[in-house]
Enzyme design. Structure first.
Site, short mmCIF file in Angstrom:
data_model
loop_
_atom_site.label_atom_id
_atom_site.label_comp_id
_atom_site.label_asym_id
_atom_site.label_seq_id
_atom_site.Cartn_x
_atom_site.Cartn_y
_atom_site.Cartn_z
N GLY A 177 1.19 -1.19 0.39
CA GLY A 177 0.09 0.01 0.41
C GLY A 177 0.73 1.28 0.45
N VAL A 178 0.42 2.53 0.34
CA VAL A 178 1.38 3.61 0.02
C VAL A 178 1.92 3.54 1.03
CG1 VAL A 178 0.55 6.38 0.49
CG2 VAL A 178 -1.07 4.90 -1.10
N GLY A 183 -0.24 23.42 2.82
CA GLY A 183 -0.32 22.99 4.14
C GLY A 183 0.23 22.54 5.19
N GLY A 184 0.22 22.51 6.72
CA GLY A 184 1.26 22.31 7.66
C GLY A 184 0.55 21.85 8.68
N GLY A 185 0.31 20.02 7.67
CA GLY A 185 -0.22 18.96 8.28
C GLY A 185 0.87 17.89 8.69
N ILE A 235 1.70 15.51 6.71
CA ILE A 235 3.20 15.47 4.85
C ILE A 235 4.09 17.17 4.52
CG2 ILE A 235 2.58 15.07 3.16
CD1 ILE A 235 0.26 13.32 3.22
N GLU A 264 -0.40 27.86 5.43
CA GLU A 264 -1.55 27.02 6.57
C GLU A 264 -2.64 27.77 6.23
OE1 GLU A 264 -2.60 23.91 7.48
OE2 GLU A 264 -4.33 24.81 8.42
N HIS A 295 17.40 4.25 33.87
CA HIS A 295 18.30 5.40 34.36
C HIS A 295 19.23 5.19 33.62
CE1 HIS A 295 19.40 9.05 35.76
NE2 HIS A 295 20.13 8.56 35.89
P1 NAD Z 1 -3.30 16.49 7.44
O1 NAD Z 1 -4.75 17.44 7.33
O2 NAD Z 1 -2.36 16.19 8.44
O3 NAD Z 1 -2.91 18.47 6.72
C1 NAD Z 1 -3.14 19.42 5.64
C2 NAD Z 1 -3.10 20.65 6.03
O4 NAD Z 1 -3.51 21.39 4.98
C3 NAD Z 1 -3.68 21.14 7.35
O5 NAD Z 1 -3.28 21.88 7.98
C4 NAD Z 1 -4.85 21.83 6.74
O6 NAD Z 1 -5.40 23.03 7.41
C5 NAD Z 1 -3.31 22.58 5.55
N1 NAD Z 1 -4.85 23.21 4.14
C6 NAD Z 1 -6.20 22.43 3.99
N2 NAD Z 1 -6.76 22.99 2.78
C7 NAD Z 1 -5.42 24.17 2.85
C8 NAD Z 1 -5.23 25.11 1.96
N3 NAD Z 1 -5.74 25.24 0.68
N4 NAD Z 1 -3.51 26.18 1.99
C9 NAD Z 1 -3.50 25.84 3.15
N5 NAD Z 1 -3.45 25.15 4.01
C10 NAD Z 1 -4.91 23.67 3.64
O7 NAD Z 1 -2.74 16.13 5.53
P2 NAD Z 1 -1.96 15.72 5.10
O8 NAD Z 1 -0.47 16.11 5.89
O9 NAD Z 1 -2.28 16.35 3.73
O10 NAD Z 1 -1.85 14.23 5.29
C11 NAD Z 1 -3.14 13.08 5.01
C12 NAD Z 1 -3.03 11.95 6.50
O11 NAD Z 1 -2.30 10.93 6.15
C13 NAD Z 1 -2.88 12.85 7.89
O12 NAD Z 1 -4.60 13.33 7.53
C14 NAD Z 1 -2.62 11.62 8.27
O13 NAD Z 1 -3.62 10.98 8.62
C15 NAD Z 1 -2.49 10.41 6.72
N6 NAD Z 1 -0.10 11.24 7.46
C16 NAD Z 1 0.22 10.55 8.88
C17 NAD Z 1 1.93 10.44 8.92
C18 NAD Z 1 2.05 10.21 10.18
O14 NAD Z 1 1.20 9.13 10.83
N7 NAD Z 1 3.06 10.70 11.02
C19 NAD Z 1 2.23 11.51 8.50
C20 NAD Z 1 1.19 11.67 6.69
C21 NAD Z 1 0.49 11.42 6.99
#
Ligand code: NAD
Length: 497
Positions: free
Chosen positions: A64-65, A206-208, A210, A229, A469
């Site tokens: 998968g991904v 997007g500051g999530g 990824i 973001e 420790h």
């Molecule tokens: P995300 O939901 O984590 O973050 C997306 C971000 O983009 C949010 O902060 C949102 O407010 C912002 N956003 C949305 N539209 C926007 C716009 N037009 N302009 C500016 N900002 C905008 O999504 P992602 O980072 O794409 O990741 C997707 C999913 O993949 C995650 O929800 C997570 O479930 C999974 N993922 C998990 C991990 C991990 O576990 N370490 C790593 C990568 C991805």
């Protein structure tokens, strides 16, 4: 291998009886559609229980991904990013390295070899368990028939009849139409992991999860990274106490972080991609060499023929399931990203186990209280169970104990004292309800919290269990001690009576 000869032989006899005479239609007791961290564990678990299982996956090798284009390759790159950063930090400790020479081809090869080893292992486990692997795109013709589309491969049957199906087709990156300008310099997470070059100027929309993880990798490799973001903070779902130390580090690492900002348009120009950005105090037109779109993912529920079944979708396209992972169609179950948030590999794997236990008639339910979330930046963020924000929203009374890593001997030896371990308790029962950690290795530490929440541990369980420790795990013990009023390494004067 774990599978005994008898079972494999038994399975193949069963298969022979089970196969229909029409070569274009095959039969399987269970078909799993999608071979990611939801699909392949479901197929394996069912096969281990003696079911006749077919795994339909559109890629040759399952994974998968997560394995091919997500968790694993990104973590391999994040490991390298951390190493590069540490060579800079070590100057403070009296060790100086020259500037790193980055061989992108070699880096890609190494990342690829990590993925190959893991996916190769899964293919081997499929064979050993007698899971029949079919490389095709599956779509439902009705509640017991899957159409198999394996372009160009005449050996693959056209249809598969099944008794039970588990849908585990995952999710894909969302690319809003305004960003789909057909220019290869605009990439999604897959493009970012391909590591074609190290762009001088990288815009991350997007500051999530990824955006920050990949932004982190590219900044360490040398890109000037700008994050846009749209909400008021990075990682909107995460606790602000945890985000703060990360933000501080990213302010040094990234070129710019624009919050409450939006990219209005992207225009391909000869010298780069011009982004029109709206936000207070933000230069409205900026040019970048690459743009990474990381604004979320959506479930892969399109083109699956689900309309030919009784499966119901919610308004966001997730398949509706109950706690036993059953859909509205009695012969179809769903797990993983397609079955709802959080879209995390480990949640998918747990759901796989629940689905197969349900199929086997066991009293299974997805009733987990703690699904850990980890952001693999440096520092890492990790949390599970109840958060302070959720408690406030639901007006639940909680007690919070924070242990700053500046008081941790191990954090001092690492030169990483910005971390924090935060525990959430029920003030009356002293039960551990949740935990949040920010700091290097937070993703490893959160495991203890998951067990504590799931087993209804109380503060004394954590405080009185001996933690080695000097380790960062002591911060969990001391945070629990803090709740009980006497953390060894943090002195809090008693309030006047
Ligand atoms: P995300 O939901 O984590 O973050 C997306 C971000 O983009 C949010 O902060 C949102 O407010 C912002 N956003 C949305 N539209 C926007 C716009 N037009 N302009 C500016 N900002 C905008 O999504 P992602 O980072 O794409 O990741 C997707 C999913 O993949 C995650 O929800 C997570 O479930 C999974 N993922 C998990 C991990 C991990 O576990 N370490 C790593 C990568 C991805």
């Amino acid at each position: 291998m774990i599978v005994g000869d008898g079972l494999v032989v038994g399975n193949s006899i069963y298969l022979k009886v089970f196969l229909m005479s029409d070569a274009s239609v095959e039969k399987s007791e269970l078909v799993v559609v999608g071979g990611g961290p939801g699909g392949y564990p479901a197929a394996f678990d069912a096969a281990d229980r003696g079911m006749n299982v077919t795994l339909v996956n559109d890629e040759k090798i399952p994974g998968g991904v997560c394995l091919h284009r997500g968790c694993i390759p990104s973590k391999a790159l994040l490991h390298v990013a951390k190493l590069i950063d540490e060579t800079h930090e070590s100057v403070e400790w009296g060790v100086e390295f020259g500037a790193p020479k980055i061989d992108l081809d070699q880096l890609r090869t190494w990342k690829g070899s990590v993925v190959e080893k893991l996916t190769g292992g899964i293919a081997e486990l499929c064979r050993a368990r007698g899971v029949k692997l079919i490389q095709a795109r599956g779509s439902f013709l009705d509640s017991t028939t899957l159409k198999l589309d394996a372009t160009g491969n005449s050996e693959i049957p056209a249809q598969l009849k099944f008794q039970h199906a588990i849908v585990a087709t995952g999710s894909s990156p969302v690319v809003p139409p305004i960003f789909s300008i057909g220019d290869p310099r605009v990439i999604d997470s897959t493009g970012a992991l391909n590591l074609e070059d190290v762009p001088e100027r990288l815009l991350v929309v997007g500051g999530g999860y990824i955006g920050l993880e990949m932004g982190f990798v590219y900044a360490s490799l040398g890109s000037a990274v700008t994050v846009v973001e749209m909400t008021s903070g990075l990682l909107p779902g995460a606790d602000r106490d945890l985000v703060r130390p990360l933000r501080k580090r990213l302010d040094d690492k990234f070129q710019a972080i624009h919050l409450n900002a939006k990219v209005q348009s992207l225009t391909a120009k000869k010298n780069g991609i011009e982004a029109e950005i709206e936000g207070e105090g933000v230069e409205p037109k900026q040019t970048f060499d690459r743009v990474l779109i990381a604004v979320g993912r959506r479930p892969n529920s399109q083109n699956l023929g689900l309309e030919n079944t009784r499966v119901q979708l919610d308004e966001r396209g997730f398949i509706k399931v109950n706690s036993r992972m059953q859909t509205d169609d009695p012969s179809i179950m769903a797990i993983g990203d397609i079955a709802g948030e959080p879209m995390l590999a480990h949640k998918a794997t747990r759901e796989a186990k629940v689905a197969v236990e349900s199929l086997a008639g066991e009293p299974a339910a997805f009733d987990n209280q703690a699904i850990p979330a980890v952001v693999f930046t440096d520092p890492e963020l990790a949390w599970c169970g109840l958060t302070e924000t959720e408690a406030k929203k639901s007006k639940r009374e909680i007690a919070v104990s924070r242990f700053p890593w500046a008081a941790s001997g191990r954090a001092q030896t690492l030169g990483r004292t910005e971390g924090l371990t935060k525990l959430i308790f029920d003030p009356k029962t002293e039960r551990v309800l949740g935990m949040g950690i920010v700091g290097p290795g937070a993703g490893e530490l959160i495991g203890e919290a998951v067990v504590a929440v799931e087993t209804a541990a109380v503060a004394r369980d954590l405080a009185e269990s001996i933690h080695a420790h000097p380790t960062l795990s002591e911060t969990i013990m001391e945070s629990a001690e803090g709740f009980l009023g006497h953390a060894t390494h943090v002195y809090r004067p008693k309030r006047a009576k």
